[in-house]
Design an enzyme around this catalytic site. Sequence first.
Site, PDB file in Angstrom:
ATOM      1  CB  CYS A 190      -0.889   0.048   1.249  1.00  0.00           C
ATOM      2  SG  CYS A 190      -2.086  -1.283   1.391  1.00  0.00           S
ATOM      3  CG  ASP A 191       2.775   5.096  -1.188  1.00  0.00           C
ATOM      4  OD1 ASP A 191       3.816   4.872  -0.546  1.00  0.00           O
ATOM      5  OD2 ASP A 191       2.414   6.231  -1.532  1.00  0.00           O
ATOM      6  CB  SER A 192      -1.703   6.693   2.061  1.00  0.00           C
ATOM      7  OG  SER A 192      -2.384   5.489   2.280  1.00  0.00           O
TER       8      SER A 192
END
Length: 197
Positions: free
Chosen positions: A71-73
């Site tokens: 994931c990456d935000s």
Amino acid sequence: MRLVLASASPSRRMILEAAGVEPVTHPADVDEEAIQASLAGAPPADVVAALAAAKAEVVAPSYPSDVVVGCDSMLLLDGQLQGKPHTVEATVERWRAQAGKTAELLTGHCIIHGEQRVVETRRTTVSFAEASENDIAAYARSGEPLECAGAFTLEALGGWFIDRIEGDPSSVIGLSLPLLRRALYGFGLDASSFWTR
């Protein structure tokens, strides 16, 4: 079969643990700045998806029988992607810029099981409070937002300063449980098979 989290994020781990999963944590070592530079001009959703995919792809070969989640935000504010502020000073500046505004928190996901993969970005609208200068400074000094996309958390001290979200709350914290569930179903797996309690 295990669920492997290609991240060192305590928030992502907390989401999974609260949902009954004890993930294997294997933080991915990728050059995020180089990936972002290579995607200059790309749509913001594609950038966070590419970062998530890079993380999952680095870790997946070590876990060929398991499910790997990367994931990456990043926060999309005034048309610009904002990552982690890293310093108290940068956090204060970010909050001065975003207080009272509405932005989009983009969370890219890459979920890999063998040859199968799901890559998707979730968008959640976040309305920031008109926080006082004293509260902005205190929040920055707490250290909590320094390593958080958009310089905020939803689940801890930062919750004081978020007036409203529209969308998936778990995605704002860092990992969308609804998206993960749908990916598992697409792989022919049940979410409950990963529960440890």
